[in-house]
Write a protein that holds these residues in place. Structure first.
Motif, mmCIF file in Angstrom:
data_model
loop_
_atom_site.group_PDB
_atom_site.id
_atom_site.type_symbol
_atom_site.label_atom_id
_atom_site.label_comp_id
_atom_site.label_asym_id
_atom_site.label_seq_id
_atom_site.Cartn_x
_atom_site.Cartn_y
_atom_site.Cartn_z
ATOM 1 N N THR A 117 -2.018 -1.078 9.969
ATOM 2 C CA THR A 117 -2.820 -2.291 9.914
ATOM 3 C C THR A 117 -3.593 -2.423 11.224
ATOM 4 O O THR A 117 -3.615 -1.478 12.033
ATOM 5 C CB THR A 117 -1.940 -3.517 9.612
ATOM 6 O OG1 THR A 117 -2.771 -4.634 9.296
ATOM 7 C CG2 THR A 117 -1.026 -3.874 10.787
ATOM 8 N N ARG A 137 4.238 -0.025 4.080
ATOM 9 C CA ARG A 137 3.418 -0.137 2.885
ATOM 10 C C ARG A 137 3.766 1.007 1.937
ATOM 11 O O ARG A 137 4.394 1.987 2.337
ATOM 12 C CB ARG A 137 1.925 -0.072 3.233
ATOM 13 C CG ARG A 137 1.418 -1.248 4.045
ATOM 14 C CD ARG A 137 -0.025 -1.064 4.480
ATOM 15 N NE ARG A 137 -0.503 -2.262 5.155
ATOM 16 C CZ ARG A 137 -1.104 -3.273 4.536
ATOM 17 N NH1 ARG A 137 -1.334 -3.189 3.223
ATOM 18 N NH2 ARG A 137 -1.489 -4.336 5.197
ATOM 19 N N CYS A 163 -3.068 -8.755 6.702
ATOM 20 C CA CYS A 163 -4.489 -8.444 6.826
ATOM 21 C C CYS A 163 -5.064 -8.311 5.418
ATOM 22 O O CYS A 163 -4.676 -7.410 4.662
ATOM 23 C CB CYS A 163 -4.670 -7.152 7.609
ATOM 24 S SG CYS A 163 -6.323 -6.912 8.280
ATOM 25 N N ASN A 166 -7.039 -5.230 4.087
ATOM 26 C CA ASN A 166 -6.412 -4.609 5.254
ATOM 27 C C ASN A 166 -7.363 -3.705 6.028
ATOM 28 O O ASN A 166 -8.164 -2.980 5.463
ATOM 29 C CB ASN A 166 -5.193 -3.792 4.800
ATOM 30 C CG ASN A 166 -4.373 -3.289 5.959
ATOM 31 O OD1 ASN A 166 -3.995 -4.055 6.843
ATOM 32 N ND2 ASN A 166 -4.081 -1.997 5.978
#
Length: 361
Positions: A117, A137, A163, A166
């Motif tokens: 991120t 993730r 985010c 992202n």
């Protein structure tokens, strides 16, 4: 005798850290830092210049500490019944995030995000004395409500960064993820919507989730869609009590009169400033289609950039493009590179350069 950084009495928790930075080079096509490469339209620039000129007449006085007019303009732009009391602004969204970390983070506290991120999240976290926690993730960089909530419940962070979409992957983040994370923590949940204007028009902003959620904050920037990167203006929407907390840590008169004047004038032309977004989205989708045709894998993007994989040697490909006058970004994800969607001519230059490097098909 030359003094090195290690010779200075630097805070122990800052030793070994590296500052944020991206390569800067005067190449003909610079598509590496997700700027809006379109210039500010002439009629908007004229109004901004007039507003700054008026502000200069009183520049011997301190600016409005509460930047009242600018907060009113941001509330009007975001809509959804927001009031100026729910708005905060600072010198770029990074300073907005820094204010949040200063108020709600700090020594003995933790902040969490889901890697990969935005690289400034851990830098800001550590610089304000808090500890950074990197969550995970899925392999395609997506984040499900179940996974995100489970990780937050396990780590119990004081602040969570989401985010949306992202950076640096461009991955969409649905509102059900925000809701699940908010319900899984007693801490602050930051939804960073720096690229929200590039998402599909029918996709709602997390601003719609604010009522009844006093620990939720939505961060935005004028750097991207508004082509205002050089002006350094970021802002957020949150509960008025949350905004009150940020007053405890901000520097006096932190937004100059010139910044306030320029940003307010630009917001008065929001429709014109945002008219280039559709063109940028078209170039983004053109990049995705063409790099895929060249044999690379373009990840879904709701931003003004494309992350593409299948790059055998990212450093070599980056250098080959550099040598052809095109600057893009190696974001440190194995076998991936990232490119900003620029103007049609810039996109053509990048795609031609990438094709000359050699396709993978």
């Amino acid at each position: 005798m030359t003094v090195r950084l290690d010779d200075l009495p630097l805070r122990d928790d800052l030793r070994g850290m590296t500052p944020y930075g991206a390569p800067q080079a005067a190449l003909p096509v610079a598509l590496n830092v997700n700027e809006n490469t379109h210039p500010v339209p002439a009629e908007v620039a004229d109004d901004i210049l007039d507003a700054v000129a008026r502000a200069l007449r009183d520049v011997n006085r301190y600016p409005d500490r509460e930047f009242t007019g600018l907060r009113e303009a941001f509330a009007g732009y975001l809509g959804h019944g927001l009031t100026p009391e729910q708005i905060w602004a600072a010198n770029g969204s990074n300073e907005v995030l820094q204010h949040i970390l200063q108020a709600f983070g700090g020594p003995g506290r933790t902040a969490m995000g889901f890697a990969p991120t935005y690289s400034m999240y851990p830098i800001l976290t550590r610089a304000t004395g808090a500890r950074w926690i990197a969550g995970d993730r899925a392999h395609d960089f997506t984040l499900s409500p179940e996974s995100a909530a489970a990780q937050v419940r396990e780590q119990r962070p004081d602040i969570v960064f989401l985010c949306a979409p992202n950076n640096p992957t461009g991955t969409p983040l649905r509102l059900d993820v925000v809701e699940a994370v908010y319900d899984a923590t007693d801490g602050i949940v930051i939804v960073d919507e720096a690229y929200q204007e590039f998402a599909p028009r029918d996709e709602p902003s997390a601003v719609t989730l604010l009522p009844g959620r006093p620990r939720l904050v939505i961060s935005r920037t004028m750097s991207k869609a508004f082509a205002f990167a050089g002006a350094r203006v970021g802002y957020l929407a949150a509960d008025p009590a949350f905004v009150d907390a940020l007053r405890l840590v901000r520097l006096p008169y932190h937004l100059s009169a010139l910044t306030q004047a320029a940003a307010t004038a630009a917001l008065g032309h929001a429709d014109t400033m945002l008219s280039m977004v559709d063109e940028i989205v078209a170039q983004r989708d053109r990049i995705s289609a063409t790099v895929s045709a060249l044999g690379y894998s373009a990840h879904e993007s709701w931003t003004n950039f494309v992350l593409f994989g299948g790059v055998d040697d990212p450093a070599a490909t980056w250098k080959a493009l550099y040598d052809r006058g095109v600057l893009i970004r190696d974001v440190g994800i194995a076998h991936h590179l990232r490119v900003t969607a620029g103007t049609a001519d810039e996109t053509t230059a990048f795609l031609d350069a990438l094709a000359s490097v050699g396709s993978r098909s």
